[in-house]
Scaffold this active site. Sequence first.
Site, PDB file in Angstrom:
ATOM      1  N   GLU A  82       0.830  -1.207   0.000  1.00  0.00           N
ATOM      2  CA  GLU A  82       0.000   0.000   0.000  1.00  0.00           C
ATOM      3  C   GLU A  82       0.863   1.256   0.000  1.00  0.00           C
ATOM      4  O   GLU A  82       1.705   1.450   0.895  1.00  0.00           O
ATOM      5  CB  GLU A  82      -0.945   0.000   1.223  1.00  0.00           C
ATOM      6  CG  GLU A  82      -1.943   1.145   1.150  1.00  0.00           C
ATOM      7  CD  GLU A  82      -3.065   1.053   2.185  1.00  0.00           C
ATOM      8  OE1 GLU A  82      -3.228  -0.006   2.820  1.00  0.00           O
ATOM      9  OE2 GLU A  82      -3.766   2.069   2.339  1.00  0.00           O
ATOM     10  N   LYS A 260      -8.116  -0.103  11.043  1.00  0.00           N
ATOM     11  CA  LYS A 260      -7.441  -0.542   9.816  1.00  0.00           C
ATOM     12  C   LYS A 260      -6.185   0.303   9.608  1.00  0.00           C
ATOM     13  O   LYS A 260      -5.132  -0.213   9.200  1.00  0.00           O
ATOM     14  CB  LYS A 260      -8.386  -0.428   8.618  1.00  0.00           C
ATOM     15  CG  LYS A 260      -7.902  -1.125   7.351  1.00  0.00           C
ATOM     16  CD  LYS A 260      -6.953  -0.320   6.501  1.00  0.00           C
ATOM     17  CE  LYS A 260      -6.574  -1.060   5.234  1.00  0.00           C
ATOM     18  NZ  LYS A 260      -5.627  -0.308   4.392  1.00  0.00           N
ATOM     19  N   ASP A 276       3.374 -14.024  12.059  1.00  0.00           N
ATOM     20  CA  ASP A 276       2.056 -14.480  11.606  1.00  0.00           C
ATOM     21  C   ASP A 276       1.065 -13.310  11.666  1.00  0.00           C
ATOM     22  O   ASP A 276       0.579 -12.952  12.744  1.00  0.00           O
ATOM     23  CB  ASP A 276       1.624 -15.637  12.529  1.00  0.00           C
ATOM     24  CG  ASP A 276       0.310 -16.280  12.112  1.00  0.00           C
ATOM     25  OD1 ASP A 276      -0.512 -15.607  11.458  1.00  0.00           O
ATOM     26  OD2 ASP A 276       0.094 -17.449  12.462  1.00  0.00           O
ATOM     27  N   HIS A 374      -3.578  10.580  -2.395  1.00  0.00           N
ATOM     28  CA  HIS A 374      -3.916   9.383  -3.172  1.00  0.00           C
ATOM     29  C   HIS A 374      -4.031   9.690  -4.654  1.00  0.00           C
ATOM     30  O   HIS A 374      -3.639   8.895  -5.486  1.00  0.00           O
ATOM     31  CB  HIS A 374      -5.227   8.784  -2.672  1.00  0.00           C
ATOM     32  CG  HIS A 374      -5.036   7.884  -1.492  1.00  0.00           C
ATOM     33  ND1 HIS A 374      -5.801   6.786  -1.247  1.00  0.00           N
ATOM     34  CD2 HIS A 374      -4.142   7.910  -0.492  1.00  0.00           C
ATOM     35  CE1 HIS A 374      -5.384   6.175  -0.143  1.00  0.00           C
ATOM     36  NE2 HIS A 374      -4.380   6.866   0.330  1.00  0.00           N
TER      37      HIS A 374
HETATM   38  P1  NAD Z   1       8.277 -23.099  17.131  1.00  0.00           P
HETATM   39  O1  NAD Z   1       7.688 -24.286  17.805  1.00  0.00           O
HETATM   40  O2  NAD Z   1       8.889 -23.307  15.772  1.00  0.00           O
HETATM   41  O3  NAD Z   1       9.404 -22.452  18.062  1.00  0.00           O
HETATM   42  C1  NAD Z   1       9.260 -22.328  19.450  1.00  0.00           C
HETATM   43  C2  NAD Z   1      10.230 -23.233  20.168  1.00  0.00           C
HETATM   44  O4  NAD Z   1      11.548 -22.720  20.043  1.00  0.00           O
HETATM   45  C3  NAD Z   1       9.971 -23.295  21.641  1.00  0.00           C
HETATM   46  O5  NAD Z   1       8.970 -24.255  21.908  1.00  0.00           O
HETATM   47  C4  NAD Z   1      11.330 -23.663  22.213  1.00  0.00           C
HETATM   48  O6  NAD Z   1      11.470 -25.063  22.292  1.00  0.00           O
HETATM   49  C5  NAD Z   1      12.324 -23.159  21.173  1.00  0.00           C
HETATM   50  N1  NAD Z   1      13.126 -22.012  21.643  1.00  0.00           N
HETATM   51  C6  NAD Z   1      14.474 -21.858  21.512  1.00  0.00           C
HETATM   52  N2  NAD Z   1      14.877 -20.703  22.028  1.00  0.00           N
HETATM   53  C7  NAD Z   1      13.807 -20.070  22.493  1.00  0.00           C
HETATM   54  C8  NAD Z   1      13.595 -18.790  23.132  1.00  0.00           C
HETATM   55  N3  NAD Z   1      14.592 -17.946  23.414  1.00  0.00           N
HETATM   56  N4  NAD Z   1      12.336 -18.447  23.460  1.00  0.00           N
HETATM   57  C9  NAD Z   1      11.295 -19.268  23.185  1.00  0.00           C
HETATM   58  N5  NAD Z   1      11.442 -20.482  22.598  1.00  0.00           N
HETATM   59  C10 NAD Z   1      12.688 -20.891  22.260  1.00  0.00           C
HETATM   60  O7  NAD Z   1       7.278 -21.915  16.948  1.00  0.00           O
HETATM   61  P2  NAD Z   1       6.139 -21.280  17.863  1.00  0.00           P
HETATM   62  O8  NAD Z   1       6.582 -19.889  18.162  1.00  0.00           O
HETATM   63  O9  NAD Z   1       5.758 -22.156  18.980  1.00  0.00           O
HETATM   64  O10 NAD Z   1       4.910 -21.240  16.827  1.00  0.00           O
HETATM   65  C11 NAD Z   1       4.848 -20.256  15.834  1.00  0.00           C
HETATM   66  C12 NAD Z   1       4.227 -20.800  14.571  1.00  0.00           C
HETATM   67  O11 NAD Z   1       2.963 -21.391  14.849  1.00  0.00           O
HETATM   68  C13 NAD Z   1       3.946 -19.721  13.569  1.00  0.00           C
HETATM   69  O12 NAD Z   1       4.472 -20.143  12.330  1.00  0.00           O
HETATM   70  C14 NAD Z   1       2.422 -19.671  13.482  1.00  0.00           C
HETATM   71  O13 NAD Z   1       2.018 -19.271  12.204  1.00  0.00           O
HETATM   72  C15 NAD Z   1       2.059 -21.090  13.788  1.00  0.00           C
HETATM   73  N6  NAD Z   1       0.691 -21.409  14.272  1.00  0.00           N
HETATM   74  C16 NAD Z   1      -0.220 -20.451  14.625  1.00  0.00           C
HETATM   75  C17 NAD Z   1      -1.481 -20.818  15.088  1.00  0.00           C
HETATM   76  C18 NAD Z   1      -2.450 -19.744  15.511  1.00  0.00           C
HETATM   77  O14 NAD Z   1      -2.078 -18.576  15.619  1.00  0.00           O
HETATM   78  N7  NAD Z   1      -3.733 -20.056  15.768  1.00  0.00           N
HETATM   79  C19 NAD Z   1      -1.809 -22.164  15.203  1.00  0.00           C
HETATM   80  C20 NAD Z   1      -0.863 -23.124  14.860  1.00  0.00           C
HETATM   81  C21 NAD Z   1       0.405 -22.750  14.401  1.00  0.00           C
END
Ligand code: NAD
Length: 423
Positions: A82, A260, A276, A374
Amino acid sequence: MAQTSRIAGFRSMSVAERRHAVANQTALEDEVFDQVDADAFGPEQAANLSENVFGVFSLPLGTATNFTINGTDVLVPMATEEASVIAAASNAARIARPAGGFHTSSTAPIMQAQVQLLGVADPHAARSRLLERQDEIIDLANAQDPKLVEVGGGVKGLQVRIVEAKSETYVLVHLLVDVRDAMGANAVNTMAEAASDTIAAIAEGRALLRILTNKADLRLSRARAVFDKELLGGGEVIDNILHAYELAAADPYRAATHNKGIMNGISAVVLATGNDTRAVEAGAHSHAVVDGRYTSLSTFEKNAAGDLVGTLEMPMPVGLVGGATKVHPAARAALQIAEVKSAADLAELIVAAGLAQNLAALRVLATEGVQRGHMSLHAKNLAVSAGATDEEAAVIVDRLIAEKAFRFDRVQAILTELRTGVR
Ligand code: NAD
């Protein structure tokens, strides 16, 4: 920290000059920009992130300038299609500078997973049984993610809610998980799934859904800024901005557009850093409903000195580890440019960008209206689509604005005239 986020003449620079200027300010090497070039993330890499991939969809990636956050200058990477968004954020950040820029803070990064329990005969007693044995449930969940516990995160508590629904009364167990520098969805979902059998046994019911809630209302970030009266255009402009804000606070139709504008800033930084956007947007929707009525996410007031003060507080579930943040090369570059050290730093940068964007939109609406800016962009798009060079486009835009005619036939006529000298 950037040496300064006020980079003189940034918008008039070539792409190469901008890269050099950003590298200089952030002490990064120019090579960091190799990560944002098209060949750094081709279809092969993209296929590791999604399914049925046959290509890569590109967007403009730039940086807002002029931001100071908690006394430190920072560059704010933004990915958006945008027009005017990055310029507007930069402009609002300039107006906040005289009073020290943005001041930010956050709660602990607590995400919540829900376990839905069906068929519980005694929901209130089940709630008590679950809370009596919460240490056992917490230990079981934490055992799933030793890494998270090692970095200081993990389940910090349990909440049990009773929700009357159409067919029965559900018992909902919330695991409150400190996810440190992660967005945390995968982490909390894994914990909820692992603990659900024990939870169901204690409640004497059946576990069905085991998933995080995107109403991340225990993971809030907030930003505050004082916008300079003179740079805004004077007291009358402030009064008009306050009327614009009050309408958003009172009227859901206006509030949706007001919010928005906030999301123009928020989503652009969330996307640029590989986070995300939908999770953040869902959190924003849920947070904008207070007492059952949809309203403005931000507030605006006049302080004792007559300057405008804005605040924004909202859920900000973003991370530096996990998801696409580490996998996508452009997201890695954006995080390096933003120089954030923790997920909380990033969350606060994002909320500051949202507040800046909000103020910029309110100011334009309360003064000249959005169409002037715009229409010149629209005129430029028309000129480029008619095949005009940059120089020709500049002349055409001026002529269209003067004539107040934004029609393609006029563009073609002016272009012919420029090229043949014949009117
Ligand atoms: P992830 O599981 O890939 O990473 C998190 C993991 O990294 C932790 O569980 C931990 O084991 C490790 N880690 C290492 N160093 C860390 C630190 N300093 N702090 C925290 N953790 C550390 O990812 P996530 O963050 O658990 O999930 C994010 C993903 O989930 C995104 O891609 C999102 O799009 C997706 N997702 C979203 C939804 C939703 O929003 N409803 C549902 C399902 C999946």
